[in-house]
Scaffold this motif. Structure first.
Motif, mmCIF file in Angstrom:
data_model
loop_
_atom_site.group_PDB
_atom_site.id
_atom_site.type_symbol
_atom_site.label_atom_id
_atom_site.label_comp_id
_atom_site.label_asym_id
_atom_site.label_seq_id
_atom_site.Cartn_x
_atom_site.Cartn_y
_atom_site.Cartn_z
ATOM 1 N N MET A 7 -50.554 8.328 76.131
ATOM 2 C CA MET A 7 -50.739 8.726 74.733
ATOM 3 C C MET A 7 -52.203 8.586 74.353
ATOM 4 O O MET A 7 -52.834 7.585 74.658
ATOM 5 C CB MET A 7 -49.878 7.852 73.815
ATOM 6 C CG MET A 7 -50.042 8.201 72.335
ATOM 7 S SD MET A 7 -49.047 7.115 71.281
ATOM 8 C CE MET A 7 -47.410 7.606 71.820
ATOM 9 N N ALA A 8 -52.755 9.594 73.692
ATOM 10 C CA ALA A 8 -54.151 9.538 73.273
ATOM 11 C C ALA A 8 -54.334 8.495 72.188
ATOM 12 O O ALA A 8 -53.444 8.283 71.364
ATOM 13 C CB ALA A 8 -54.587 10.917 72.759
ATOM 14 N N PRO A 9 -55.489 7.815 72.174
ATOM 15 C CA PRO A 9 -55.737 6.812 71.140
ATOM 16 C C PRO A 9 -55.908 7.466 69.778
ATOM 17 O O PRO A 9 -56.294 8.630 69.676
ATOM 18 C CB PRO A 9 -57.039 6.165 71.606
ATOM 19 C CG PRO A 9 -57.720 7.218 72.404
ATOM 20 C CD PRO A 9 -56.619 7.966 73.098
ATOM 21 N N HIS A 10 -55.601 6.738 68.724
ATOM 22 C CA HIS A 10 -55.787 7.251 67.369
ATOM 23 C C HIS A 10 -57.214 7.050 66.884
ATOM 24 O O HIS A 10 -57.648 7.704 65.944
ATOM 25 C CB HIS A 10 -54.821 6.558 66.421
ATOM 26 C CG HIS A 10 -53.379 6.793 66.758
ATOM 27 N ND1 HIS A 10 -52.797 8.037 66.694
ATOM 28 C CD2 HIS A 10 -52.414 5.943 67.179
ATOM 29 C CE1 HIS A 10 -51.521 7.947 67.037
ATOM 30 N NE2 HIS A 10 -51.269 6.686 67.357
ATOM 31 N N GLY A 11 -57.945 6.116 67.491
ATOM 32 C CA GLY A 11 -59.334 5.865 67.135
ATOM 33 C C GLY A 11 -60.102 5.434 68.362
ATOM 34 O O GLY A 11 -59.521 4.874 69.297
ATOM 35 N N ASP A 20 -61.355 17.241 65.530
ATOM 36 C CA ASP A 20 -59.912 17.005 65.606
ATOM 37 C C ASP A 20 -59.455 15.892 64.661
ATOM 38 O O ASP A 20 -58.261 15.582 64.607
ATOM 39 C CB ASP A 20 -59.513 16.640 67.042
ATOM 40 C CG ASP A 20 -59.674 17.818 67.997
ATOM 41 O OD1 ASP A 20 -59.772 18.960 67.521
ATOM 42 O OD2 ASP A 20 -59.709 17.578 69.218
ATOM 43 N N THR A 34 -60.380 12.644 64.856
ATOM 44 C CA THR A 34 -60.287 11.328 65.493
ATOM 45 C C THR A 34 -61.313 10.381 64.876
ATOM 46 O O THR A 34 -62.507 10.681 64.885
ATOM 47 C CB THR A 34 -60.552 11.440 67.005
ATOM 48 O OG1 THR A 34 -59.660 12.396 67.578
ATOM 49 C CG2 THR A 34 -60.369 10.092 67.684
ATOM 50 N N LEU A 94 -58.028 1.185 61.373
ATOM 51 C CA LEU A 94 -56.813 1.223 62.184
ATOM 52 C C LEU A 94 -56.533 -0.139 62.788
ATOM 53 O O LEU A 94 -57.431 -0.961 62.959
ATOM 54 C CB LEU A 94 -56.953 2.254 63.310
ATOM 55 C CG LEU A 94 -57.096 3.717 62.887
ATOM 56 C CD1 LEU A 94 -57.430 4.573 64.101
ATOM 57 C CD2 LEU A 94 -55.812 4.208 62.224
ATOM 58 N N SER A 134 -54.161 -1.932 68.074
ATOM 59 C CA SER A 134 -53.270 -1.283 69.042
ATOM 60 C C SER A 134 -53.403 0.241 69.017
ATOM 61 O O SER A 134 -52.907 0.916 69.924
ATOM 62 C CB SER A 134 -51.816 -1.674 68.765
ATOM 63 O OG SER A 134 -51.413 -1.229 67.476
ATOM 64 N N HIS A 135 -54.070 0.769 68.019
ATOM 65 C CA HIS A 135 -54.249 2.217 67.891
ATOM 66 C C HIS A 135 -55.678 2.649 68.175
ATOM 67 O O HIS A 135 -56.096 3.733 67.763
ATOM 68 C CB HIS A 135 -53.847 2.675 66.481
ATOM 69 C CG HIS A 135 -52.394 2.517 66.199
ATOM 70 N ND1 HIS A 135 -51.898 2.306 64.934
ATOM 71 C CD2 HIS A 135 -51.319 2.526 67.025
ATOM 72 C CE1 HIS A 135 -50.581 2.196 64.983
ATOM 73 N NE2 HIS A 135 -50.210 2.324 66.254
ATOM 74 N N VAL A 136 -56.406 1.777 68.865
ATOM 75 C CA VAL A 136 -57.822 2.033 69.146
ATOM 76 C C VAL A 136 -58.085 1.798 70.626
ATOM 77 O O VAL A 136 -57.415 0.989 71.270
ATOM 78 C CB VAL A 136 -58.711 1.090 68.294
ATOM 79 C CG1 VAL A 136 -60.180 1.254 68.651
ATOM 80 C CG2 VAL A 136 -58.500 1.346 66.805
#
Length: 212
Positions: free
Chosen positions: A1-5, A98, A100, A154, A157-159
């Motif tokens: 899964m691609a990171p959110h940040g 995008d 990000t 963020l 866990s989303h970085v």
């Protein structure tokens, strides 16, 4: 899964700053009357704060102060003796387009970090540019990375942290952040893997794929 940040290191990750850093370190050695080191020896200076390396070499406070003064005198020019790695500008533009959230976390002192980012006209790509305060030494960048994470708004866990030295990867891990090591920078693949990198890439193109 691609990171959110994404948090990026600067030297050795976004920019190849070795020419200016090597010149500044050689100037420091010359001013202090020290033997000029080999390029391989200078490579070990790239990463942690110069003051930290000087202290670990056993120099007293007065010598460290003189050496840092000489280093920074030459760095006024050396700061811009660098270039973006090929493909970085386009990668940052695509990630920004995008949506990000991006930030920078570097061992450079804060004013220098900001000057380099503005020199390359990249300030609008980042939610925050974070360097260290001059008194912050040691090998952990966790405090700087934590500021960068806060700037993108963020949870850790989303970085993901992208960097070229063990300090980037290990410091991110202190905060529960996955690290992507870039072996095109100043650290070896073995160093990055030993530090616990989630992925290690050998080029900007591979980095782009890893961030998808």
């Amino acid at each position: 899964m691609a990171p959110h940040g994404i948090i990026f290191d600067l030297d050795g990750t976004l920019t190849d700053s070795k020419p200016g850093l090597f010149a500044s370190l050689r100037h420091m050695h010359a001013v202090l009357g020290w033997e000029q080191p080999t390029d391989d020896a200078l490579q070990a200076w790239l990463g942690p704060p110069v003051g930290q390396s000087l202290k670990e070499a056993g120099h007293d406070d007065a010598t460290v102060e003189r050496a840092l003064s000489a280093f920074r005198d030459r760095l006024e020019t050396g700061l811009f003796e660098s270039e973006l790695y090929p493909g970085i500008d386009a990668l940052l533009a695509d990630l920004d387009r995008d949506g990000t959230p991006l930030a920078v976390a570097t061992f450079k002192v804060q004013p220098d970090a900001e000057r380099v980012i503005e020199h390359y006209r990249l300030g609008h790509r980042f939610r925050g540019v974070h360097g260290r305060s001059p008194e912050l030494l040691g090998h952990s960048k966790a405090a700087v990375i934590e500021q960068a994470v806060a700037s993108v708004g963020l949870d850790a866990s989303h970085v993901v942290m992208v960097g070229d030295r063990e300090h980037d990867i290990a410091s991110a891990a202190e905060l529960g952040i996955r690290g992507i090591g870039v072996a095109y920078g100043y650290g070896s693949r073995a160093e990055l893997e030993a530090a616990g990198a989630w992925r290690v890439v050998g080029s900007v193109d591979e980095l782009r794929d890893a961030l998808r």
